[in-house]
Design a protein around this motif. Sequence first.
Motif, mmCIF file in Angstrom:
data_model
loop_
_atom_site.group_PDB
_atom_site.id
_atom_site.type_symbol
_atom_site.label_atom_id
_atom_site.label_comp_id
_atom_site.label_asym_id
_atom_site.label_seq_id
_atom_site.Cartn_x
_atom_site.Cartn_y
_atom_site.Cartn_z
ATOM 1 N N LEU A 1 0.838 -1.202 0.000
ATOM 2 C CA LEU A 1 0.000 0.000 0.000
ATOM 3 C C LEU A 1 0.873 1.253 0.000
ATOM 4 O O LEU A 1 0.579 2.232 -0.686
ATOM 5 C CB LEU A 1 -0.910 -0.002 1.232
ATOM 6 C CG LEU A 1 -1.985 -1.088 1.268
ATOM 7 C CD1 LEU A 1 -2.625 -1.180 2.644
ATOM 8 C CD2 LEU A 1 -3.050 -0.825 0.226
ATOM 9 N N THR B 1 0.261 2.937 -3.696
ATOM 10 C CA THR B 1 -0.914 3.812 -3.628
ATOM 11 C C THR B 1 -0.480 5.177 -3.108
ATOM 12 O O THR B 1 0.624 5.343 -2.605
ATOM 13 C CB THR B 1 -2.008 3.251 -2.695
ATOM 14 O OG1 THR B 1 -1.553 3.341 -1.334
ATOM 15 C CG2 THR B 1 -2.352 1.820 -3.029
ATOM 16 N N ARG B 2 -1.401 6.143 -3.228
ATOM 17 C CA ARG B 2 -1.107 7.488 -2.713
ATOM 18 C C ARG B 2 -1.866 7.741 -1.417
ATOM 19 O O ARG B 2 -2.133 8.874 -1.057
ATOM 20 C CB ARG B 2 -1.483 8.543 -3.756
ATOM 21 C CG ARG B 2 -0.514 8.600 -4.931
ATOM 22 C CD ARG B 2 -0.701 9.904 -5.709
ATOM 23 N NE ARG B 2 -1.987 9.928 -6.391
ATOM 24 C CZ ARG B 2 -2.167 9.527 -7.647
ATOM 25 N NH1 ARG B 2 -1.176 9.069 -8.345
ATOM 26 N NH2 ARG B 2 -3.376 9.582 -8.194
ATOM 27 N N LEU B 3 -2.212 6.658 -0.730
ATOM 28 C CA LEU B 3 -2.955 6.792 0.514
ATOM 29 C C LEU B 3 -2.103 7.475 1.571
ATOM 30 O O LEU B 3 -0.896 7.264 1.637
ATOM 31 C CB LEU B 3 -3.355 5.405 1.044
ATOM 32 C CG LEU B 3 -4.361 4.610 0.213
ATOM 33 C CD1 LEU B 3 -4.464 3.190 0.740
ATOM 34 C CD2 LEU B 3 -5.724 5.264 0.249
ATOM 35 N N SER B 4 -2.763 8.298 2.393
ATOM 36 C CA SER B 4 -2.061 8.882 3.533
ATOM 37 C C SER B 4 -1.741 7.767 4.515
ATOM 38 O O SER B 4 -2.265 6.654 4.399
ATOM 39 C CB SER B 4 -2.949 9.935 4.206
ATOM 40 O OG SER B 4 -4.086 9.293 4.767
ATOM 41 N N GLY C 1 -2.625 7.381 7.600
ATOM 42 C CA GLY C 1 -3.823 6.921 8.308
ATOM 43 C C GLY C 1 -4.708 6.055 7.445
ATOM 44 O O GLY C 1 -5.237 5.029 7.887
ATOM 45 N N ALA C 2 -4.884 6.453 6.195
ATOM 46 C CA ALA C 2 -5.729 5.681 5.277
ATOM 47 C C ALA C 2 -5.107 4.322 4.996
ATOM 48 O O ALA C 2 -5.811 3.310 4.941
ATOM 49 C CB ALA C 2 -5.926 6.452 3.985
#
Lengths: 375, 247
Positions: B101, B105-108, B110-111
């Motif tokens: 992840l 992905t570009r998830l923060s 926390g996400a």
Amino acid sequence: MQAPGFSLTSKVDDGGSLRLHLSGRVTLVDGAALWRQLHTTGSQNGATEIDVGGIERLDGGAAALLTAFAAKRSAAGATMRLVGARGETAKLLGLYDCSRLGDCEHPIPKQPGLLVDIGEFTHSAIRTTKAILAFGGDLVVGMVHAVRQPRTVHLTDLGSLIERAGSDGIPIVLLINFLVGAILGLQGAIQLHRFGGDYFLANLVGLSIVRELGPLMTAILVTGRSGAAYAAELGTMTVNEEIDALRTLGQDPQRFLVFPRVLALTLVLPILTILGDLIGTLGGLAIAVTYLQQPSVVYLQSLQQSVGLDDVGTGLLKSVAFAVAIGLISCQRGLATRGGAAGVGRSTTSAVVVVLFVIIALDAVFTWIFSMLGW
Amino acid sequence: MPKVLQVRDLAIGYDDEVLLDEIAFDVQRGEVFAILGGSGSGKSTLLRTLIGLQEPLQGRVHFTGIGPPARAMTPPSFGVLFQSAALFGSLTLLQNVLLPLQKWTRLSAGAAVAVAMGRLRLVGLERFAHHLPSEVSGGMRKRAGIARALALDPPILFFDEPSAGLDPITAAELDDLILTLAGGLMVTIVLVTHELPSIFKVADQCIMLDLSAGGIIARGAPRDLAERSNDARVLAFFRRTPLARST
């Protein structure tokens, strides 16, 4: 940047509750945008509903984000509900729902502070020392059994162990000890020449190498080569359950694995030390001839007069003690390995560090004892 | 159902030595497809070829609607559970699942943790998120491996001997998880196995490999093969009897 495939709109109803409407393709690809918009739009106190009836496609990652957001808002005291789910959307949200399992938030363990680290280090050092001493005791008991029942000792690998620790290590031992002798000779020659003491270079180099630096440098090299190898080898066997298998076959890992290694080092290290002593004093000879323009016969005569068999003997006694320490500690660290590949790395590092500390300490003790005895 | 994987004229082996030849089969979307065979029949070698870890000697593997097999520095288009789970021992279970992840992905932060915890919750391991792989059982490591394989929501998962080394209850729980993934998440699953209870419970279709025959000796639904095959080798496999006694 491409627009996300979903749409999230909000409306406050007459009762003051916030109602979010999520529609479109809600997938992990747009997960960052979804998370951001949920926090921006949906973070108000009080009741909130997210109507997911307009979702055309939902994947697991997005479902995880939605349920995590709902749990987070609930934990903050707001009422958050996902409504309108049907078909595949309902199934997926159900799979990732954490409300049935109670607490969805799992706090990350705090990192320990400096004092805790110091305390744990001290505790670990005491535990390691006790473990090594106990291991040494087991080794002595095992040796007594081995003397009574020599056939129980597995000596098949002794030849290859001697070769790996001994003959394979000769080039590096010769090189390092020659350089140490040369460095010592050069530093000594510079100082002695100022006071007209060129003749005593052989005394300085010879006694320093034979009594101290030869055994110590050779032991350090063997620690790095063989000690680390033993720790890694036995550590890998431990994590692969090969040691356990050995025990279930009725074999004692001490007699099967540790004895041959300690014995190999005990036989090999004194020989390597003698070679190191010889080449180290030749390093000093090279400096005497090239820097001080001293005839080699003068250096060698001075060496012969200053270095006696008792000096060589004290060095060899030390080398035997060093060999037992290297073998014992390296094998103990290896057999105490826990935690997979990282554990093997830790135990190898620990073996080298502990062995180096112990052989320096032993050297100091021996030096003091020999000086008391007048040796 | 549309096909998600097509294999045509595949030959696999080592150093030009052909182990299996003329391998051809299709996997439908949402199907649980089993690759069967005895020990050393080339199942794992075939799996490694399908996921791009080994080049075939000839033939092709075609994925429909998803990217090619994973290469270094390209996003993976499917998830893989290795036989030993292959979790990174110095990372916690959560960190193992976070790895893809964080990379793809570009998830923060926390996400990404929310998604990773969701995956672990799916496999029943959310309470062990901060444990190291060495601190959990073999079955839990397998489930954590599945959570990591699922991290990027791949449309297809490959499992190499998922039940190997597990007790019957844990193996049965793993079978239930496979059915949940296939039915609930509509993920296509290709699994290599020789565990009969799992085969009958989870597999929709299967092929059977045989090294001496050099390829596929049977294909179809497991129950059909077990009850109606005329091939002695197939019957020996499903009846768990040595070849001479199975006819």
